[in-house]
Design an enzyme around this catalytic site. Sequence first.
Site, PDB file in Angstrom:
ATOM      1  N   ASP A  90      55.651 120.983  74.999  1.00  0.00           N
ATOM      2  CA  ASP A  90      57.081 121.041  75.286  1.00  0.00           C
ATOM      3  C   ASP A  90      57.623 121.541  74.961  1.00  0.00           C
ATOM      4  O   ASP A  90      58.598 121.876  76.407  1.00  0.00           O
ATOM      5  CB  ASP A  90      57.128 119.865  74.344  1.00  0.00           C
ATOM      6  CG  ASP A  90      56.543 118.364  74.585  1.00  0.00           C
ATOM      7  OD1 ASP A  90      57.037 117.376  75.140  1.00  0.00           O
ATOM      8  OD2 ASP A  90      55.649 118.552  74.159  1.00  0.00           O
ATOM      9  N   ASN A  99      56.288 121.080  69.635  1.00  0.00           N
ATOM     10  CA  ASN A  99      54.879 120.322  70.454  1.00  0.00           C
ATOM     11  C   ASN A  99      54.622 119.149  69.496  1.00  0.00           C
ATOM     12  O   ASN A  99      55.433 118.883  68.350  1.00  0.00           O
ATOM     13  CB  ASN A  99      53.319 120.981  70.175  1.00  0.00           C
ATOM     14  CG  ASN A  99      52.593 119.867  70.783  1.00  0.00           C
ATOM     15  OD1 ASN A  99      52.617 120.016  72.219  1.00  0.00           O
ATOM     16  ND2 ASN A  99      51.057 119.796  70.639  1.00  0.00           N
TER      17      ASN A  99
END
Length: 354
Positions: A245, A255
Site C-alpha cells: 500500500d 501492507n
Amino acid sequence: MNDSAHIDYARYDHIRPLLWTGDALELLDQRKLPFEVAHVRCDSSDAVAEAIHSLAVRGAPAIGIAAGWGVVLAARDIAADDGSAALQKLEPALLRLNAARPTAVNLAWALMRMRRVLGAAGADWREVIAREAQAIADEDLAANRHMGALGAALIAPGSGVLTHCNTGSLATAGFGTALGVIRAGMAQQRIAKVFAGETRPWLQGARLTVWELHQDGIDATLIADSAASHLMKSGLVQWVIVGADRICANGDTANKIGTYQLAIAARHHGVKFMVVAPSSTVDMATASGDQIEIEQRDPGELFGVGGVRTVADGIHAWNPVFDVTPGDLIDAIVTERGVIAQPDLARMQAAFGS
C-alpha cells in the site's frame, strides 16, 4: 517454458472490480464475495468515498482508480469556465476522497494526477479529467501484466509460493500485482503450488484470493494465518509474494496487517520475500516506515465472523489494518520499472529518484 507473451489473458485476466458506464461507477462489492456477486452503483463522489472506506472496493491500485472516477462524478455538481476554476470548487470533494483510506499512497497519487491535469486544462476540463481517470486504469492494467512477467522470472521452476491478503484483479484494474506474478508463474509452469493465508479479520485471502484463483482454474491451498511459519519450515514454499500500500524511500513497505511477521518468518527459514506494486505505490517523499500513518479500523471487526459474534461482551480489541515491513527483510521489490533487489535508499533512489 512459456514466456509472458503466451499468457492466456482470457483465462488469467477476466475479473474486473470497477466499471465506468459513462453515467456512474459500478463496483464489484467485495464485502459480499464469494457467496454473492453484487455491484454497488456510485452516482456521486461521496458514494465513491463511502465505497472505499467501507471496503466495497479495496486494494491500493483499485481505490486510486475509483478516486479518479470519483473526481469525474464530483465535476457534475459544479460549473466552471476552465480547469483552474473547477479545481478550486472540487477541492472539498478531493479531500473527502483522500480521507477515505489514509495509508494507501495510490489514493493520494491518483488525486494528485487529477489535480495536475485540471490545473492546466481549459474549457474542455471535463473531457480532460475523464481521459485522465481512464488513463490511470489503463496504465495500471499494463503495469500489472509487465510486473507479472518480471516477478515470475525470479521464481525457479517447481517452486511453492505463499501470498497474503488479496492482490489480484479485485485489487487493481486487472491481473493483479502479487497475484499477477503468481498467475504468470503458473502460466509459465514456474509455480507448482500456491498457498494463501486467510488474512484476518476481513478474510481477504479466504474470501477473495482463493476465489479469484479458483475462477482461473488454479488450485490454491488456504491456510490459517498462524500456520505460515510452520508451512515455511516444511519446505513447501520458496517465495512469499505480497503487494503493498506504500513503499518508502528506504524500501520499508506498508501492507496488510500480518505481512511483517511473514517477512520475519521467511528470513528465519530461508524463504525469499517479494513485494509487487506499481510505481504509483512508491512514496519517495516518505523516508521510512516510521512516518507512515497506520489506519486503525473499528475494533468491532475483531469480535466476530460473518456477522456472528465470537467474543464475549466487554472485551477490548486493537485493530491496525496495516503494518510496515523493513526494507532489509525484502529480497525484491518488483514494479513496472524493474526489479529492485535488496532494496535500500541508494537502490530506491537509483530507480525512482530522490
